[in-house]
Design a protein around this motif. Sequence first.
Motif, PDB file in Angstrom:
ATOM      1  N   PRO A  61       0.603  -0.878   0.192  1.00  0.00           N
ATOM      2  CA  PRO A  61       0.138   0.091  -0.020  1.00  0.00           C
ATOM      3  C   PRO A  61       0.597   1.753  -0.065  1.00  0.00           C
ATOM      4  N   ALA A  62       2.372   0.679   0.897  1.00  0.00           N
ATOM      5  CA  ALA A  62       2.442   2.442   0.586  1.00  0.00           C
ATOM      6  C   ALA A  62       3.692   3.053  -0.157  1.00  0.00           C
ATOM      7  N   ILE A  63       2.619   3.420  -1.834  1.00  0.00           N
ATOM      8  CA  ILE A  63       3.253   3.733  -3.150  1.00  0.00           C
ATOM      9  C   ILE A  63       3.541   5.017  -3.441  1.00  0.00           C
ATOM     10  N   VAL A  64       2.975   5.596  -2.251  1.00  0.00           N
ATOM     11  CA  VAL A  64       3.618   7.255  -2.791  1.00  0.00           C
ATOM     12  C   VAL A  64       4.278   7.600  -1.448  1.00  0.00           C
ATOM     13  N   GLY A  65       5.233   6.192  -0.702  1.00  0.00           N
ATOM     14  CA  GLY A  65       5.584   6.238   0.350  1.00  0.00           C
ATOM     15  C   GLY A  65       5.126   6.605   1.656  1.00  0.00           C
ATOM     16  N   HIS A  66       5.960   6.437   2.849  1.00  0.00           N
ATOM     17  CA  HIS A  66       4.873   6.357   4.630  1.00  0.00           C
ATOM     18  C   HIS A  66       5.294   7.936   4.750  1.00  0.00           C
ATOM     19  N   ALA A  67       3.940   7.834   5.474  1.00  0.00           N
ATOM     20  CA  ALA A  67       3.308   8.690   6.257  1.00  0.00           C
ATOM     21  C   ALA A  67       3.690  10.061   5.178  1.00  0.00           C
ATOM     22  N   HIS A  68       2.969   9.837   4.338  1.00  0.00           N
ATOM     23  CA  HIS A  68       3.076  11.277   2.867  1.00  0.00           C
ATOM     24  C   HIS A  68       2.191  11.909   4.036  1.00  0.00           C
ATOM     25  N   PRO A  69       2.440  13.092   3.470  1.00  0.00           N
ATOM     26  CA  PRO A  69       1.882  14.537   4.146  1.00  0.00           C
ATOM     27  C   PRO A  69       0.509  14.684   3.352  1.00  0.00           C
ATOM     28  N   GLU A  70       0.028  14.570   2.667  1.00  0.00           N
ATOM     29  CA  GLU A  70      -1.351  14.773   1.809  1.00  0.00           C
ATOM     30  C   GLU A  70      -2.332  13.342   2.572  1.00  0.00           C
ATOM     31  N   VAL A  71      -1.554  12.321   2.427  1.00  0.00           N
ATOM     32  CA  VAL A  71      -2.322  11.944   3.302  1.00  0.00           C
ATOM     33  C   VAL A  71      -2.433  11.625   4.792  1.00  0.00           C
ATOM     34  N   VAL A  72      -1.853  11.878   5.456  1.00  0.00           N
ATOM     35  CA  VAL A  72      -1.435  12.164   6.693  1.00  0.00           C
ATOM     36  C   VAL A  72      -2.804  13.128   6.986  1.00  0.00           C
ATOM     37  N   GLN A  73      -3.059  14.386   6.129  1.00  0.00           N
ATOM     38  CA  GLN A  73      -4.034  15.336   6.831  1.00  0.00           C
ATOM     39  C   GLN A  73      -5.059  14.853   6.455  1.00  0.00           C
ATOM     40  N   ALA A  74      -5.308  13.697   5.134  1.00  0.00           N
ATOM     41  CA  ALA A  74      -6.588  13.567   4.983  1.00  0.00           C
ATOM     42  C   ALA A  74      -7.424  12.617   5.550  1.00  0.00           C
ATOM     43  N   VAL A  75      -5.814  11.649   6.483  1.00  0.00           N
ATOM     44  CA  VAL A  75      -6.770  11.201   7.425  1.00  0.00           C
ATOM     45  C   VAL A  75      -7.430  11.684   9.045  1.00  0.00           C
ATOM     46  N   GLN A  76      -6.303  12.756   9.381  1.00  0.00           N
ATOM     47  CA  GLN A  76      -6.474  13.241  10.110  1.00  0.00           C
ATOM     48  C   GLN A  76      -7.858  14.043   9.499  1.00  0.00           C
ATOM     49  N   SER A 395      10.785 -13.459   3.188  1.00  0.00           N
ATOM     50  CA  SER A 395      11.226 -14.943   2.490  1.00  0.00           C
ATOM     51  C   SER A 395      10.961 -14.813   1.536  1.00  0.00           C
ATOM     52  N   ALA A 396      11.045 -16.237   0.613  1.00  0.00           N
ATOM     53  CA  ALA A 396      11.679 -16.178  -0.633  1.00  0.00           C
ATOM     54  C   ALA A 396      10.603 -16.336  -1.207  1.00  0.00           C
ATOM     55  N   PHE A 397       9.147 -16.403  -1.121  1.00  0.00           N
ATOM     56  CA  PHE A 397       8.022 -16.168  -1.776  1.00  0.00           C
ATOM     57  C   PHE A 397       6.989 -14.926  -1.535  1.00  0.00           C
ATOM     58  N   GLU A 398       7.895 -13.740  -1.822  1.00  0.00           N
ATOM     59  CA  GLU A 398       7.307 -12.778  -1.625  1.00  0.00           C
ATOM     60  C   GLU A 398       7.624 -11.741  -2.500  1.00  0.00           C
ATOM     61  N   ALA A 399       6.915 -10.622  -3.749  1.00  0.00           N
ATOM     62  CA  ALA A 399       7.192  -9.845  -4.171  1.00  0.00           C
ATOM     63  C   ALA A 399       7.446  -8.939  -3.201  1.00  0.00           C
ATOM     64  N   GLY A 400       8.859  -8.241  -3.996  1.00  0.00           N
ATOM     65  CA  GLY A 400       8.654  -6.283  -3.049  1.00  0.00           C
ATOM     66  C   GLY A 400       8.270  -5.239  -3.714  1.00  0.00           C
ATOM     67  N   PHE A 401       7.683  -3.846  -2.949  1.00  0.00           N
ATOM     68  CA  PHE A 401       7.996  -3.120  -3.671  1.00  0.00           C
ATOM     69  C   PHE A 401       8.308  -1.834  -3.154  1.00  0.00           C
ATOM     70  N   VAL A 402       8.454  -1.586  -4.021  1.00  0.00           N
ATOM     71  CA  VAL A 402       9.399   0.441  -4.284  1.00  0.00           C
ATOM     72  C   VAL A 402       7.761   1.432  -5.044  1.00  0.00           C
ATOM     73  N   SER A 403       8.218   3.024  -3.900  1.00  0.00           N
ATOM     74  CA  SER A 403       7.571   3.674  -3.945  1.00  0.00           C
ATOM     75  C   SER A 403       7.659   4.809  -4.535  1.00  0.00           C
ATOM     76  N   ALA A 404       7.097   5.917  -4.486  1.00  0.00           N
ATOM     77  CA  ALA A 404       7.364   7.262  -5.241  1.00  0.00           C
ATOM     78  C   ALA A 404       8.663   8.208  -4.917  1.00  0.00           C
ATOM     79  N   THR A 405       9.316   7.422  -3.158  1.00  0.00           N
ATOM     80  CA  THR A 405      10.207   8.259  -2.589  1.00  0.00           C
ATOM     81  C   THR A 405      11.002   7.516  -2.401  1.00  0.00           C
TER      82      THR A 405
END
Length: 425
Positions: A61-76, A395-405
């Motif tokens: 899920p963290a495709i835009v990076g962890h704790a993206h300020p716009e996401v955090v503000q929307a949640v708040q 685990s050797a059976f899991e994909a990895g994930f890159v974010s925009a950051t």
Amino acid sequence: MSQNEVLFKRALQSIPGGVNSPVRAFRSVGGTPRFISKAKDAYIWDADGKQYIDYLGSWGPAIVGHAHPEVVQAVQRAAESGLSFGAPTEAESLLAEAIIARIPSIEKVRLVSSGTEATMSAIRLARGATGRNKIIKFEGCYHGHADSLLVKAGSGLLTFGNPTSAGVPAEFVAHTVVLDYNDLDAVKAAFAEFGADIACIIVEPIAGNMNLIKPVEGFLAGLRALCTEYGALLIFDEVMTGFRAGPQGVQGLSGVTPDLTTLAKVIGGGMPVGAFGGRADIMDQIAPLGPVYQAGTLSGNPVSVAAGLITLEILSRPGFYEHLQTQSAKLVNGLQEKAKAAGVAFCADSVGGMFGLYFRETVPTTFAEVSDVNHDAFKVFFHGMLDNGVHLAPSAFEAGFVSATHSDEILEKTLDAATRAFALI
């Protein structure tokens, strides 16, 4: 003892295995899970205060990076007005409309609270809409932990070498036909034998739960043709790949149109959420319009919806996916160069913001091939990377994930760590 060890010892007293999802355990690699205290952009910090470059990304899920300020503000902002109501909100319609606008095969969508709930509901809908019982799934593909799907599933079940689950009666899986991923001839044979009673095929159009495995040329198109010929429904499980592999998921990359699609992860921006959608005539079979029942008290809760809405908006900005794909490709190409220099049998692959690492000579296309990786080498590499500040899936059976950051500087740090990790093998 490190603080991670202290916390794990404590967790073992009250939580089975010390973790609330088996994939978080370090059983297949050994050692102590890292207990995370905070995350920001491409980094996470554990309970000892150690910083890691994170390629787990909360499992996608963290495709835009962890704790993206716009996401955090929307949640708040959403939380200030209430956490859930058990009643409709305008935001639910906005997220549904955003999904429909981005994925052409989806005409109507139902929000739920998890990927498992989405796939379970989509299969029930397929059975209800067709009046048939049997489903086809593929070995190594994971579609959540609903009873009828825990047959030769992937992800955590593969990690523990357990292709099924206790507590699932044989009668529950009697209608589940398990075939080899990328074997279209086997699918044709199954339809020849059971075609009149096959309700659907459910497939990860790019597998991510037996590591990253791409479909071979013609496989997805062949599934589409067979479902159309026999009157079955085609379900794309894009819980992991939806908005990860590309702006329209794998169906946008492949040009193959499913009847139903399941989503989660990215559409919640890190908050618990899921969805399933597809053709309007099929979706209208869901209660309260139709006879197929599905419900969820917290479905479409305003906090998750707010996080999902702003995340999808960020993904729509110019150049987002081009940058994401470029960074993923730089990572896997760099890792292959480092492995070659170290004389280690290794290869890697990527699509969108996902990547796969394989300790074997060639990129696998089947469950059997991905099972043939050098697990001992992976364990050494995993801990070498962890010791050098890089956090991968345990685990050797899991994909990895890159974010925009994940910047070029961060990728260089990752490759420096990989040089040291490969040297240990």
